[in-house]
Design a protein around this motif. Structure first.
Motif, PDB file in Angstrom:
ATOM      1  N   HIS A 159       0.803  -1.213   0.000  1.00 44.01           N
ATOM      2  CA  HIS A 159       0.000   0.000   0.000  1.00 44.01           C
ATOM      3  C   HIS A 159       0.840   1.269   0.000  1.00 44.01           C
ATOM      4  N   GLY A 160       2.123   1.167   0.338  1.00 41.04           N
ATOM      5  CA  GLY A 160       2.975   2.345   0.349  1.00 41.04           C
ATOM      6  C   GLY A 160       3.966   2.327   1.489  1.00 41.04           C
ATOM      7  N   PRO A 161       4.707   3.435   1.666  1.00 41.22           N
ATOM      8  CA  PRO A 161       5.695   3.510   2.750  1.00 41.22           C
ATOM      9  C   PRO A 161       5.015   3.537   4.110  1.00 41.22           C
ATOM     10  N   ARG A 162       5.634   2.855   5.081  1.00 43.22           N
ATOM     11  CA  ARG A 162       5.072   2.743   6.427  1.00 43.22           C
ATOM     12  C   ARG A 162       5.993   3.301   7.512  1.00 43.22           C
ATOM     13  N   THR A 163       7.295   3.085   7.370  1.00 43.42           N
ATOM     14  CA  THR A 163       8.228   3.509   8.416  1.00 43.42           C
ATOM     15  C   THR A 163       9.472   4.133   7.808  1.00 43.42           C
ATOM     16  N   LEU A 164      10.143   4.961   8.605  1.00 42.49           N
ATOM     17  CA  LEU A 164      11.461   5.497   8.262  1.00 42.49           C
ATOM     18  C   LEU A 164      12.377   5.211   9.437  1.00 42.49           C
ATOM     19  N   THR A 165      13.549   4.661   9.147  1.00 42.28           N
ATOM     20  CA  THR A 165      14.505   4.310  10.203  1.00 42.28           C
ATOM     21  C   THR A 165      15.820   5.043   9.992  1.00 42.28           C
ATOM     22  N   PHE A 166      16.351   5.592  11.081  1.00 41.79           N
ATOM     23  CA  PHE A 166      17.692   6.169  11.113  1.00 41.79           C
ATOM     24  C   PHE A 166      18.583   5.217  11.899  1.00 41.79           C
ATOM     25  N   ALA A 167      19.813   5.009  11.427  1.00 37.44           N
ATOM     26  CA  ALA A 167      20.734   4.115  12.125  1.00 37.44           C
ATOM     27  C   ALA A 167      22.152   4.615  11.924  1.00 37.44           C
ATOM     28  N   ALA A 168      22.931   4.559  12.991  1.00 40.36           N
ATOM     29  CA  ALA A 168      24.304   5.051  12.885  1.00 40.36           C
ATOM     30  C   ALA A 168      25.185   4.451  13.962  1.00 40.36           C
ATOM     31  N   ARG A 169      26.440   4.346  13.647  1.00 39.25           N
ATOM     32  CA  ARG A 169      27.442   4.060  14.666  1.00 39.25           C
ATOM     33  C   ARG A 169      27.635   5.334  15.486  1.00 39.25           C
ATOM     34  N   PHE A 170      27.785   5.205  16.776  1.00 36.93           N
ATOM     35  CA  PHE A 170      27.744   6.376  17.645  1.00 36.93           C
ATOM     36  C   PHE A 170      28.908   7.340  17.449  1.00 36.93           C
ATOM     37  N   ASP A 171      30.006   6.879  16.878  1.00 36.23           N
ATOM     38  CA  ASP A 171      31.121   7.794  16.631  1.00 36.23           C
ATOM     39  C   ASP A 171      31.142   8.299  15.187  1.00 36.23           C
ATOM     40  N   ALA A 172      30.026   8.108  14.472  1.00 31.47           N
ATOM     41  CA  ALA A 172      29.987   8.457  13.049  1.00 31.47           C
ATOM     42  C   ALA A 172      29.231   9.752  12.772  1.00 31.47           C
ATOM     43  N   PHE A 173      28.851  10.486  13.824  1.00 30.46           N
ATOM     44  CA  PHE A 173      28.124  11.734  13.607  1.00 30.46           C
ATOM     45  C   PHE A 173      28.356  12.654  14.797  1.00 30.46           C
ATOM     46  N   ASP A 174      28.151  13.939  14.555  1.00 29.16           N
ATOM     47  CA  ASP A 174      28.214  14.921  15.631  1.00 29.16           C
ATOM     48  C   ASP A 174      26.827  15.227  16.177  1.00 29.16           C
ATOM     49  N   ARG A 175      25.844  15.239  15.296  1.00 28.68           N
ATOM     50  CA  ARG A 175      24.455  15.440  15.689  1.00 28.68           C
ATOM     51  C   ARG A 175      23.578  14.604  14.759  1.00 28.68           C
ATOM     52  N   PRO A 176      22.398  14.211  15.190  1.00 25.41           N
ATOM     53  CA  PRO A 176      21.573  13.289  14.390  1.00 25.41           C
ATOM     54  C   PRO A 176      21.274  13.777  12.978  1.00 25.41           C
ATOM     55  N   SER A 177      21.144  15.085  12.789  1.00 22.09           N
ATOM     56  CA  SER A 177      20.815  15.580  11.449  1.00 22.09           C
ATOM     57  C   SER A 177      21.930  15.338  10.443  1.00 22.09           C
ATOM     58  N   ASP A 178      23.115  14.916  10.909  1.00 16.65           N
ATOM     59  CA  ASP A 178      24.168  14.518   9.966  1.00 16.65           C
ATOM     60  C   ASP A 178      23.713  13.357   9.087  1.00 16.65           C
ATOM     61  N   LEU A 179      22.742  12.586   9.563  1.00 14.44           N
ATOM     62  CA  LEU A 179      22.247  11.457   8.780  1.00 14.44           C
ATOM     63  C   LEU A 179      21.388  11.908   7.607  1.00 14.44           C
ATOM     64  N   ALA A 180      21.060  13.200   7.523  1.00 10.79           N
ATOM     65  CA  ALA A 180      20.218  13.705   6.437  1.00 10.79           C
ATOM     66  C   ALA A 180      20.829  13.436   5.068  1.00 10.79           C
ATOM     67  N   GLU A 181      22.158  13.381   5.000  1.00 13.98           N
ATOM     68  CA  GLU A 181      22.814  13.116   3.713  1.00 13.98           C
ATOM     69  C   GLU A 181      22.520  11.716   3.194  1.00 13.98           C
ATOM     70  N   ARG A 182      21.985  10.833   4.057  1.00 10.88           N
ATOM     71  CA  ARG A 182      21.665   9.472   3.656  1.00 10.88           C
ATOM     72  C   ARG A 182      20.156   9.227   3.585  1.00 10.88           C
ATOM     73  N   LEU A 183      19.360  10.289   3.611  1.00  7.50           N
ATOM     74  CA  LEU A 183      17.918  10.116   3.479  1.00  7.50           C
ATOM     75  C   LEU A 183      17.586   9.446   2.144  1.00  7.50           C
ATOM     76  N   PRO A 184      16.506   8.666   2.085  1.00  8.19           N
ATOM     77  CA  PRO A 184      16.071   8.072   0.813  1.00  8.19           C
ATOM     78  C   PRO A 184      15.803   9.154  -0.233  1.00  8.19           C
ATOM     79  N   LYS A 185      15.871   8.779  -1.487  1.00  6.80           N
ATOM     80  CA  LYS A 185      15.718   9.757  -2.563  1.00  6.80           C
ATOM     81  C   LYS A 185      14.404  10.521  -2.473  1.00  6.80           C
ATOM     82  N   THR A 186      13.364   9.882  -1.974  1.00  6.59           N
ATOM     83  CA  THR A 186      12.066  10.536  -1.869  1.00  6.59           C
ATOM     84  C   THR A 186      12.040  11.597  -0.774  1.00  6.59           C
ATOM     85  N   LEU A 187      13.100  11.673   0.047  1.00  8.18           N
ATOM     86  CA  LEU A 187      13.139  12.646   1.138  1.00  8.18           C
ATOM     87  C   LEU A 187      14.374  13.550   1.123  1.00  8.18           C
TER      88      LEU A 187
END
Length: 278
Positions: A159-187
């Motif tokens: 029926h469509g998208p249901r969930t979005l998951t963020f995942a990271a190694r704890f020493d791989a970012f300074d703040r959570p929004s650093d993961l924005a560069e890995r958002l799916p193409k639709t986002l």
């Protein structure tokens, strides 16, 4: 055979690059796979090496011994290179988003295959994949960094998208929004003021900052506290298999897709006043 749907990717891959999403899949989809007599899983666009498909096969076999995994690649040379590694329950096949397998798969993992497409094309490929999965099946589509330390993915059903998951190694970012560069193409182009995903990442950063003192006990404790704070305002999963402290301890956070869905799917976001004035 009809021409496969899609374009050849760079094919970058490596050992354990997709360990984070595989760990989530075994937790989130193990029961789904065990519910079927002949569960079929497709690993779409596995890249220049067979290794991440083999790792997925081994990890899924640990929770569902009857699972069959088919690696699908659009590059004939990559398929030929992978076939010597076939074994009972694991095979490789030429194809693309049309999923050229003998029966509808119960699960599709498609990682790092949509970044080269436009947003509208990504929505079209999602729709094609959704039309090919078995009833009750699931698609896990996302992207990760070169070594897999930062990742996001979407869980979709027919029926469509249901969930979005963020995942990271704890020493791989300074703040959570650093993961924005890995958002799916639709986002990924939606991380601008006025879009829900931008508001979520802003609040995630704020919760991370508010809980900075817990960093003295490790980034894991800080992440758990930030996730708990976010769950008071956003539909963050707080119970297994998708959420709760057991998942948060792994550097994961899953929330309902509806909360971060783009305002006008498939069309470029409208610039807000503050964006125009920059």
């Amino acid at each position: 055979m009809a021409k496969p749907v899609g374009e050849i990717t760079r094919g970058t891959t490596g050992h354990n690059r997709l360990r984070r999403v595989d760990r989530w899949i075994t937790a989130a989809c193990g029961r789904l796979l065990r519910s079927a007599d002949r569960p079929l899983v497709v690993d779409l666009g596995y890249g220049a090496s067979h290794i991440t498909t083999l790792e997925l096969f081994e990890r899924l076999r640990a929770v569902c011994p009857s699972v069959e995994v088919v690696g699908v690649e659009i590059d004939p040379a990559r398929v030929a290179a992978a076939r010597p590694y076939e074994r009972p329950g694991l095979s490789f096949r030429l194809g693309g988003f049309e999923l050229p397998v003998g029966r509808p798969p119960l699960l599709v993992r498609a990682f790092n295959v949509l970044r080269q497409y436009g947003e509208a094309e990504a929505w079209e490929h999602w729709a094609l994949l959704r039309s090919r999965i078995a009833p009750g099946g699931m698609i896990v589509e996302g992207t990760c960094s070169e070594v897999g330390h930062r990742a996001t993915w979407v869980g979709l059903d027919e029926h469509g998208p249901r969930t979005l998951t963020f995942a990271a190694r704890f020493d791989a970012f300074d703040r959570p929004s650093d993961l924005a560069e890995r958002l799916p193409k639709t986002l990924i182009h939606r991380n601008v003021p006025g879009e829900p995903v931008h508001a979520f990442l802003r609040d995630f950063d704020r919760a991370w900052a508010v809980n900075a003192a817990l960093g003295a006990h490790g980034a894991r404790q800080r992440w758990i506290a930030a996730a708990r704070m976010l769950a008071a305002a956003w539909p963050v999963a707080v119970r297994p298999p998708l959420g709760g402290e057991g998942r948060w301890r792994l550097g994961e956070l899953t929330l309902d897709w509806a909360a971060v869905a783009p305002r006008n799917p498939g069309r470029p976001p409208e610039p807000t006043a503050d964006v125009r004035d920059r």
